[in-house]
Design a protein around this motif. Sequence first.
Motif, mmCIF file in Angstrom:
data_model
loop_
_atom_site.group_PDB
_atom_site.id
_atom_site.type_symbol
_atom_site.label_atom_id
_atom_site.label_comp_id
_atom_site.label_asym_id
_atom_site.label_seq_id
_atom_site.Cartn_x
_atom_site.Cartn_y
_atom_site.Cartn_z
ATOM 1 N N ALA A 1 0.849 -1.191 0.000
ATOM 2 C CA ALA A 1 0.000 0.000 0.000
ATOM 3 C C ALA A 1 0.882 1.237 0.000
ATOM 4 O O ALA A 1 2.062 1.175 0.341
ATOM 5 N N GLY A 2 0.292 2.361 -0.401
ATOM 6 C CA GLY A 2 1.013 3.619 -0.425
ATOM 7 C C GLY A 2 1.590 3.916 -1.796
ATOM 8 O O GLY A 2 1.566 3.076 -2.701
ATOM 9 N N ASN A 3 2.103 5.122 -1.948
ATOM 10 C CA ASN A 3 2.654 5.588 -3.218
ATOM 11 C C ASN A 3 4.086 6.070 -3.047
ATOM 12 O O ASN A 3 4.489 6.488 -1.953
ATOM 13 N N ILE A 4 4.826 6.013 -4.143
ATOM 14 C CA ILE A 4 6.153 6.624 -4.215
ATOM 15 C C ILE A 4 6.125 7.564 -5.414
ATOM 16 O O ILE A 4 5.659 7.185 -6.504
ATOM 17 N N ARG A 5 6.601 8.771 -5.215
ATOM 18 C CA ARG A 5 6.632 9.754 -6.299
ATOM 19 C C ARG A 5 8.068 10.150 -6.614
ATOM 20 O O ARG A 5 8.892 10.315 -5.706
ATOM 21 N N PHE A 6 8.337 10.299 -7.897
ATOM 22 C CA PHE A 6 9.643 10.735 -8.381
ATOM 23 C C PHE A 6 9.436 12.020 -9.163
ATOM 24 O O PHE A 6 8.684 12.039 -10.137
ATOM 25 N N ARG A 7 10.049 13.108 -8.660
ATOM 26 C CA ARG A 7 9.868 14.431 -9.258
ATOM 27 C C ARG A 7 8.382 14.810 -9.346
ATOM 28 O O ARG A 7 7.925 15.420 -10.317
ATOM 29 N N GLY A 8 7.621 14.392 -8.357
ATOM 30 C CA GLY A 8 6.219 14.747 -8.290
ATOM 31 C C GLY A 8 5.276 13.813 -9.014
ATOM 32 O O GLY A 8 4.054 13.909 -8.867
ATOM 33 N N HIS A 9 5.812 12.885 -9.798
ATOM 34 C CA HIS A 9 4.982 11.972 -10.577
ATOM 35 C C HIS A 9 4.919 10.602 -9.904
ATOM 36 O O HIS A 9 5.924 10.116 -9.375
#
Length: 222
Positions: free
Chosen positions: A59-67
């Motif tokens: 679960a959860g998200n990871i963002r790279f440079r906001g994406h």
Amino acid sequence: MEPLLAFEDVTFQYSSGQSVLEGVNLEVRPGEVVWIRGPNGAGKSTFLRIAAQLLQPQAGNIRFRGHLLLPRSRCYLEEMTYIPAEPYLFDYLTGRENAEFIRYLFSIPRGDMDTWLQRAEAEFGLVGALDRLVRDYSLGMRHKLYWAAMLARSARIFLLDEPFSPLDHDSRTAMIQELMARVAQGAAVLFTTHVGELAAEFSTREVWLRNGRLDTAGHLED
């Protein structure tokens, strides 16, 4: 300043049902060197493996440079370097052949790799070692070779799992100087280590991982 990397409520547990990470949140910005602290078994290596996309959170998200970061994202993998506690090398290839495999795998320009192998010989004490089988290397020599090959990449994010312990003083100093030069140019570093004095000088901030959660306050007994 927008984070290079952001973890949003990241949760992970093993198939046995053992929970390791529970709603972890962390933002890492350009120019930061973040020391991830915690007792053995706290999940520090697991967290770095998730950041390296070797494991996927439940679960959860990871963002790279906001994406939003999708599994095996090419644009992310091209800008991320992961150095594990035990480098991924082939025992029955020479050091030079291992470096060539890494060069091919990550599409590293040959000139960049040649430059770093020359530096490895001169600065890391690998003179005469590159044409020997890696099975005959010590753990420290394995790390030096892997560092040299991976530093040939133009990465912006460095994920380092116990990277300093196997290195001698001079090699450790050279590695840190190179990392700090890249941090000054906008790269970011997440790392774990038990070499406390060195980490305190190297890091720009510390976070603690315990009981599945990440926090920025408290005391940890060694």
